[in-house]
Design a protein around this motif. Structure first.
Motif, PDB file in Angstrom:
ATOM      1  N   UNK A  24       1.381  -1.385  -0.179  1.00  0.00           N
ATOM      2  CA  UNK A  24      -0.126   0.160  -0.296  1.00  0.00           C
ATOM      3  C   UNK A  24       0.627   1.171  -0.133  1.00  0.00           C
ATOM      4  N   UNK A  25       0.529   2.068  -0.174  1.00  0.00           N
ATOM      5  CA  UNK A  25       0.944   3.330  -0.514  1.00  0.00           C
ATOM      6  C   UNK A  25       1.026   4.786   0.685  1.00  0.00           C
ATOM      7  N   UNK A  26       1.756   5.257   0.880  1.00  0.00           N
ATOM      8  CA  UNK A  26       1.221   5.860   2.141  1.00  0.00           C
ATOM      9  C   UNK A  26       0.817   7.515   1.708  1.00  0.00           C
ATOM     10  N   UNK A  27       0.256   8.055   2.912  1.00  0.00           N
ATOM     11  CA  UNK A  27      -0.288   9.456   2.334  1.00  0.00           C
ATOM     12  C   UNK A  27      -0.220  10.465   3.565  1.00  0.00           C
ATOM     13  N   UNK A  28       0.397  10.905   3.651  1.00  0.00           N
ATOM     14  CA  UNK A  28       0.430  11.709   4.792  1.00  0.00           C
ATOM     15  C   UNK A  28      -0.041  13.391   4.917  1.00  0.00           C
ATOM     16  N   UNK A  29      -0.772  13.474   3.554  1.00  0.00           N
ATOM     17  CA  UNK A  29      -1.644  14.600   3.615  1.00  0.00           C
ATOM     18  C   UNK A  29      -3.663  13.638   4.132  1.00  0.00           C
ATOM     19  N   UNK A  30      -3.557  13.372   3.633  1.00  0.00           N
ATOM     20  CA  UNK A  30      -5.342  12.201   2.938  1.00  0.00           C
ATOM     21  C   UNK A  30      -5.529  11.102   3.073  1.00  0.00           C
ATOM     22  N   UNK A  31      -4.849  10.225   4.097  1.00  0.00           N
ATOM     23  CA  UNK A  31      -5.333   8.775   4.208  1.00  0.00           C
ATOM     24  C   UNK A  31      -5.971   7.873   4.300  1.00  0.00           C
ATOM     25  N   UNK A  32      -6.241   6.926   4.193  1.00  0.00           N
ATOM     26  CA  UNK A  32      -7.695   6.253   4.075  1.00  0.00           C
ATOM     27  C   UNK A  32      -7.560   5.411   5.748  1.00  0.00           C
ATOM     28  N   UNK A  33      -6.444   5.096   6.472  1.00  0.00           N
ATOM     29  CA  UNK A  33      -6.118   4.961   7.002  1.00  0.00           C
ATOM     30  C   UNK A  33      -4.791   5.255   7.837  1.00  0.00           C
ATOM     31  N   UNK A  34      -5.335   5.484   9.024  1.00  0.00           N
ATOM     32  CA  UNK A  34      -4.328   6.542  10.200  1.00  0.00           C
ATOM     33  C   UNK A  34      -3.907   5.234  10.987  1.00  0.00           C
ATOM     34  N   UNK A  35      -2.453   5.026  11.188  1.00  0.00           N
ATOM     35  CA  UNK A  35      -1.877   4.025  12.305  1.00  0.00           C
ATOM     36  C   UNK A  35      -1.291   5.122  13.251  1.00  0.00           C
ATOM     37  N   UNK A  36      -1.383   4.528  15.012  1.00  0.00           N
ATOM     38  CA  UNK A  36      -1.163   5.140  16.519  1.00  0.00           C
ATOM     39  C   UNK A  36      -0.336   4.510  16.652  1.00  0.00           C
ATOM     40  N   UNK A  37       1.175   4.626  17.638  1.00  0.00           N
ATOM     41  CA  UNK A  37       1.928   3.873  17.643  1.00  0.00           C
ATOM     42  C   UNK A  37       2.342   5.001  19.290  1.00  0.00           C
ATOM     43  N   UNK A  38       1.982   4.043  20.416  1.00  0.00           N
ATOM     44  CA  UNK A  38       2.467   4.647  21.048  1.00  0.00           C
ATOM     45  C   UNK A  38       3.649   3.834  22.395  1.00  0.00           C
ATOM     46  N   UNK A  39       4.301   5.172  22.396  1.00  0.00           N
ATOM     47  CA  UNK A  39       5.948   4.190  23.001  1.00  0.00           C
ATOM     48  C   UNK A  39       6.381   4.462  24.045  1.00  0.00           C
ATOM     49  N   UNK A  40       6.518   3.820  25.205  1.00  0.00           N
ATOM     50  CA  UNK A  40       7.428   4.588  26.566  1.00  0.00           C
ATOM     51  C   UNK A  40       8.459   3.350  27.373  1.00  0.00           C
ATOM     52  N   UNK A  41       9.088   3.078  27.638  1.00  0.00           N
ATOM     53  CA  UNK A  41      10.490   2.879  27.621  1.00  0.00           C
ATOM     54  C   UNK A  41      10.444   1.341  27.840  1.00  0.00           C
ATOM     55  N   UNK A  42       9.472   0.884  27.644  1.00  0.00           N
ATOM     56  CA  UNK A  42       9.396  -0.657  27.692  1.00  0.00           C
ATOM     57  C   UNK A  42       8.150  -1.405  26.770  1.00  0.00           C
ATOM     58  N   UNK A  43       7.296  -0.376  26.250  1.00  0.00           N
ATOM     59  CA  UNK A  43       6.272  -1.336  25.748  1.00  0.00           C
ATOM     60  C   UNK A  43       6.001  -0.301  24.144  1.00  0.00           C
ATOM     61  N   UNK A  44       5.233  -0.762  23.448  1.00  0.00           N
ATOM     62  CA  UNK A  44       4.733  -0.767  22.240  1.00  0.00           C
ATOM     63  C   UNK A  44       3.566  -0.748  21.964  1.00  0.00           C
ATOM     64  N   UNK A  45       2.585   0.339  21.625  1.00  0.00           N
ATOM     65  CA  UNK A  45       1.057  -0.194  21.404  1.00  0.00           C
ATOM     66  C   UNK A  45       1.135   0.202  19.908  1.00  0.00           C
ATOM     67  N   UNK A  46       0.061  -0.645  19.347  1.00  0.00           N
ATOM     68  CA  UNK A  46      -0.520  -0.020  18.199  1.00  0.00           C
ATOM     69  C   UNK A  46      -1.698  -0.150  17.536  1.00  0.00           C
ATOM     70  N   UNK A  47      -2.078   0.856  17.670  1.00  0.00           N
ATOM     71  CA  UNK A  47      -3.721   1.101  16.908  1.00  0.00           C
ATOM     72  C   UNK A  47      -3.883   1.904  15.640  1.00  0.00           C
ATOM     73  N   UNK A  48      -5.080   1.573  15.119  1.00  0.00           N
ATOM     74  CA  UNK A  48      -5.853   1.715  14.249  1.00  0.00           C
ATOM     75  C   UNK A  48      -6.878   3.099  14.608  1.00  0.00           C
ATOM     76  N   UNK A  49      -7.125   4.118  13.523  1.00  0.00           N
ATOM     77  CA  UNK A  49      -8.154   5.588  14.043  1.00  0.00           C
ATOM     78  C   UNK A  49      -9.104   5.675  13.783  1.00  0.00           C
ATOM     79  N   UNK A  50     -10.001   4.633  14.229  1.00  0.00           N
ATOM     80  CA  UNK A  50     -11.401   4.496  13.548  1.00  0.00           C
ATOM     81  C   UNK A  50     -12.112   5.613  13.345  1.00  0.00           C
ATOM     82  N   UNK A  51     -12.180   7.123  13.660  1.00  0.00           N
ATOM     83  CA  UNK A  51     -12.403   8.055  13.680  1.00  0.00           C
ATOM     84  C   UNK A  51     -11.862   8.791  12.602  1.00  0.00           C
TER      85      UNK A  51
END
Length: 380
Positions: free
Chosen positions: A130-157
């Motif tokens: 799939x292609x990256x679109x930084x302006x108006x993507x169809x799907x947004x993936x969010x990641x939160x990372x701290x000192x030990x853990x990575x969490x990956x989310x899909x943005x439903x909004x």
């Protein structure tokens, strides 16, 4: 229906209001943190939160969570996500990473690792990426990372939820719609009381008040990210929207009035009200704040008055505040007044004692909502 781990973001300071909204949608395991709430919910609840929440910024659905030691762990974790269950190779996407004390050289490396893993997963399955679109993507993936853990989310909004779909002209310093709604709810506004905003700018507080008074869901005029996902249940979504429309009231129970001394801002506010389909119910006036008079008894006033940055502005406003205090005491006895400002000295200069001081952030600006119970001729 499958239950998912969700994270719902909101403006900092509105977590208590958001928690009430999530409980109303029967989400479970609510865990508030600064700037959002983790909870559990089904896809139907995801749709409902996006549609009904007045204070949420984004509804994120967790795809995976694990501990990591190095960048290769991040790649492997993202590679194990079943991306093709959520969207297709023809969809464009964007990865956004936020971190706190992350054990990586740079956050953008985390984003690149997730992007590479996602593309490799699709290439292995379909022979394409799939292609990256930084302006108006169809799907947004969010990641939160701290000192030990990575969490990956899909943005439903999709677009942030403060974008209701009605704003035309934002004016110089607009108040985001979900923050405006949160201020109203913190002040106790439920649509049954008269409402006024004497510094209305482009009208956001008055429009959000009208939507609350009409019981109109905040997301009814816009599209959402979940509509692009493979799991999208269109019949269910259409049913939920129809039920939401049927709950809208014919008219507000009490008057809603807003004013500003800038004629161009009032024109922009009227246009926004037209787009929000509430121009019939919100009365806009071009006048100085102190020329406004109550539009009923025991009402609620919430306003975001100008606050200065340059010294000359600050001095001019500090001369205005005592006059505002006298005006409120003279005319608004019995009213609840909420002043949202970055100026901590405002109540003192108005010679009023706030009942509550609620810390909030307007973007990155540290502000306060000062709630005042007006008693005639008093200092409260």
């Amino acid at each position: 229906m499958t239950t998912y781990s969700l994270f719902i973001t909101c403006p900092r300071g509105l977590e208590s209001i958001l928690a009430g909204e999530l409980s109303a949608q029967h989400c479970t395991d609510l865990q508030p943190t600064e700037g959002g709430i983790a909870c559990k919910g089904t896809l139907e609840q995801v749709y409902r939160i996006n549609l009904y929440s007045r204070t949420a910024s984004r509804v994120l659905l967790q795809l995976t969570q694990a501990r990591y030691r190095n960048e290769q762990d991040i790649y492997q974790l993202a590679r194990r996500v079943q991306w093709q269950n959520w969207f297709g190779v023809k969809h464009t996407f964007k990865v956004k990473v936020e971190g706190k004390r992350a054990q990586v050289k740079r956050l953008d490396i985390v984003g690149l690792k997730i992007k590479d893993a996602l593309c490799d997963a699709f290439r292995e399955q379909t022979g394409e990426r799939p292609s990256v679109d930084k302006q108006r993507p169809d799907v947004r993936v969010h990641a939160f990372i701290d000192e030990q853990t990575l969490r990956i989310f899909i943005d439903t909004s999709g677009e942030a939820l403060f974008k209701r779909g009605y704003r035309q002209d934002t004016g110089e310093a607009p108040l985001r719609e979900n923050l405006a709604a949160g201020l109203l709810l913190l002040a106790g506004y439920d649509g049954s009381q008269p409402f006024q905003d004497p510094f209305c700018g482009s009208g956001t507080l008055a429009i959000e008040a009208a939507w609350i008074a009409l019981n109109r869901p905040a997301g009814l005029m816009r599209r959402f990210g979940f509509e692009q996902l493979n799991q999208f249940d269109k019949p269910l979504w259409l049913k939920l929207k129809q039920a939401a429309r049927e709950q809208i009231k014919d008219k507000p129970a009490a008057p809603i009035t807003a004013s500003d001394n800038d004629r161009l801002m009032i024109r922009a506010a009227q246009q926004n009200a037209r787009m929000a389909e509430v121009d019939e119910w919100v009365v806009f006036q071009t006048c100085d704040a102190q020329d406004m008079r109550p539009n009923g008894e025991k009402g609620i006033m919430v306003s975001n008055p100008p606050y200065g940055v340059r010294l000359a502005e600050v001095q001019a406003l500090h001369a205005l505040y005592p006059q505002l205090g006298s005006w409120l005491k003279q005319y608004y006895a019995g009213w609840t007044v909420g002043m949202f400002t970055g100026d901590r000295d405002m109540p003192k200069l108005m010679r009023l004692q706030p009942k509550r001081k609620i810390p909030l952030f307007n973007g990155n600006l540290d502000c306060r909502l000062f709630l005042l119970e007006m008693v005639k001729g008093s200092h409260r």
